[in-house]
Structures are given as C-alpha cells and as structure tokens.
Design a protein around this motif. Structure first.
Motif, PDB file in Angstrom:
ATOM      1  N   MET A   1      28.702   4.883  -2.862  1.00 18.75           N
ATOM      2  CA  MET A   1      30.014   5.366  -2.484  1.00 18.75           C
ATOM      3  C   MET A   1      30.244   5.017  -1.015  1.00 18.75           C
ATOM      4  SD  MET A   1      30.484   8.770  -4.825  1.00 18.75           S
ATOM      5  CE  MET A   1      30.231  10.019  -3.723  1.00 18.75           C
ATOM      6  N   SER A   2      31.399   4.456  -0.770  1.00 18.84           N
ATOM      7  CA  SER A   2      31.680   4.044   0.596  1.00 18.84           C
ATOM      8  C   SER A   2      32.991   4.645   1.082  1.00 18.84           C
ATOM      9  CB  SER A   2      31.738   2.523   0.675  1.00 18.84           C
ATOM     10  OG  SER A   2      32.761   2.028  -0.168  1.00 18.84           O
ATOM     11  N   LEU A   3      33.026   4.896   2.374  1.00 20.83           N
ATOM     12  CA  LEU A   3      34.242   5.404   2.994  1.00 20.83           C
ATOM     13  C   LEU A   3      35.362   4.374   2.916  1.00 20.83           C
ATOM     14  CD1 LEU A   3      33.059   7.107   6.310  1.00 20.83           C
ATOM     15  CD2 LEU A   3      34.085   8.214   4.339  1.00 20.83           C
ATOM     16  N   ILE A   4      36.554   4.869   3.014  1.00 17.13           N
ATOM     17  CA  ILE A   4      37.732   3.997   3.041  1.00 17.13           C
ATOM     18  C   ILE A   4      37.944   3.593   4.494  1.00 17.13           C
ATOM     19  CG2 ILE A   4      40.205   3.888   2.594  1.00 17.13           C
ATOM     20  CD1 ILE A   4      39.582   6.198   0.505  1.00 17.13           C
ATOM     21  N   VAL A   5      37.606   2.346   4.799  1.00 11.71           N
ATOM     22  CA  VAL A   5      37.650   1.857   6.168  1.00 11.71           C
ATOM     23  C   VAL A   5      38.313   0.483   6.178  1.00 11.71           C
ATOM     24  CG1 VAL A   5      36.262   1.222   8.169  1.00 11.71           C
ATOM     25  CG2 VAL A   5      35.519   3.092   6.701  1.00 11.71           C
ATOM     26  N   PRO A   6      39.301   0.290   7.039  1.00  2.99           N
ATOM     27  CA  PRO A   6      39.917  -1.036   7.124  1.00  2.99           C
ATOM     28  C   PRO A   6      39.005  -2.010   7.863  1.00  2.99           C
ATOM     29  CG  PRO A   6      40.898   0.428   8.744  1.00  2.99           C
ATOM     30  CD  PRO A   6      39.936   1.250   7.932  1.00  2.99           C
ATOM     31  N   THR A  49      36.836   6.545  -5.930  1.00  6.47           N
ATOM     32  CA  THR A  49      37.560   7.605  -6.622  1.00  6.47           C
ATOM     33  C   THR A  49      38.906   7.951  -5.999  1.00  6.47           C
ATOM     34  OG1 THR A  49      36.419   9.299  -5.329  1.00  6.47           O
ATOM     35  CG2 THR A  49      35.411   8.657  -7.432  1.00  6.47           C
ATOM     36  N   THR A  50      39.268   7.306  -4.904  1.00  2.00           N
ATOM     37  CA  THR A  50      40.525   7.606  -4.226  1.00  2.00           C
ATOM     38  C   THR A  50      41.617   6.678  -4.730  1.00  2.00           C
ATOM     39  OG1 THR A  50      39.312   8.315  -2.277  1.00  2.00           O
ATOM     40  CG2 THR A  50      41.633   7.800  -1.965  1.00  2.00           C
ATOM     41  N   LEU A  54      46.748   6.207  -1.656  1.00  2.00           N
ATOM     42  CA  LEU A  54      46.184   7.015  -0.581  1.00  2.00           C
ATOM     43  C   LEU A  54      45.255   6.175   0.292  1.00  2.00           C
ATOM     44  CD1 LEU A  54      45.792   9.660   0.914  1.00  2.00           C
ATOM     45  CD2 LEU A  54      44.076  10.298  -0.807  1.00  2.00           C
ATOM     46  N   ALA A  55      44.503   5.270  -0.311  1.00  2.00           N
ATOM     47  CA  ALA A  55      43.608   4.400   0.456  1.00  2.00           C
ATOM     48  C   ALA A  55      44.397   3.539   1.438  1.00  2.00           C
ATOM     49  CB  ALA A  55      42.784   3.528  -0.480  1.00  2.00           C
ATOM     50  N   VAL A  56      45.546   3.046   1.012  1.00  2.00           N
ATOM     51  CA  VAL A  56      46.392   2.241   1.907  1.00  2.00           C
ATOM     52  C   VAL A  56      46.906   3.106   3.053  1.00  2.00           C
ATOM     53  CG1 VAL A  56      48.589   0.994   2.059  1.00  2.00           C
ATOM     54  CG2 VAL A  56      47.013   0.540   0.172  1.00  2.00           C
TER      55      VAL A  56
END
Length: 127
Positions: A1-6, A49-50, A54-56
């Motif tokens: 699982m990874s964080l949502i990071v640009p 799972t996001t 919302l990720a954008v």
C-alpha cells in the motif's frame, strides 16, 4: 500500500517549475503539512483503495502546498524561518523559531487544503 503522492512529472504537468531536487525536499514537508491539516487522515489513505477523483484532488493540493512552501522557505538552508519583532517603548522582543510557522500552516489549511478538500471528510476533525 502506498501513499497518494504526486511524482515530479505530475507536478510539472500541472505547471510546477521547481527543480526536481528542491521539489523532493519540499514534497516531504508538504506531506507532513497535509497530514496535519487532515488530522492524520491523509497518512491512512492509499492509492489502491482511494477513489481516483479524490486522489487527483490530493495530488493537486500537494503540488500547490509545495509551491507555497517554496515561497516561504529560505532557499539556502531549506528550513522554515519565522522572525517576529515587537516593540513598545523601550521594551522589545524578537521571536525566532524553526519548524513550520503557525501562520504558514494556517495559510495552508485555509487557502489551499480547504479549496481542494473541503468537499471531502478529510478536513473534518470528528469524522
């Protein structure tokens, strides 16, 4: 699982102009700011799972926080600086601190995070 990071490519595709090395340093600080502004909820999200919408929003928000931090951080040390001076008659005091200045975090919360995430439950303390 990874964080949502640009990543840097995403950042530049949104108009970001910082060099990659500076972006990477500020990105880590921006992630801590975002987690603080979402009461620890951001660090519990993951890209698997996001919802994509919302990720954008999260990535766009992080990019803007990075750009804001680049305007308030001393580029020579890449550290937060806050100096406030107050003088009344002969009495004066100067406060200097390292770490995120409260007024910077307030600006991030009210003028950046709220714009992108106010329609989500991430900015609600009680959810």
């Amino acid at each position: 699982m990874s964080l949502i990071v640009p990543d840097y490519e995403y950042y530049t595709s949104k108009g970001g102009t910082l060099p990659q090395a500076e972006y990477n340093v500020l990105l880590n600080k921006a992630l801590y700011c975002l987690d603080d502004c979402t009461f620890g909820k951001y660090s519990k999200l993951n890209s698997e799972t996001t919802a994509q919408s919302l990720a954008v929003r999260l990535k766009d928000c992080i990019c803007e926080v990075v750009d804001y931090l680049s305007t308030v951080i001393d580029n020579n040390t890449v550290d937060y600086k806050q100096e406030v001076s107050e003088r009344v008659g002969n009495w004066s005091v100067t406060y200097s601190s390292t770490g995120i200045a409260p007024n910077y975090l307030y600006h991030i919360r009210k003028n950046i995070v709220d714009v992108y995430l106010d329609v989500t439950n991430l900015t609600c303390r009680w959810v």
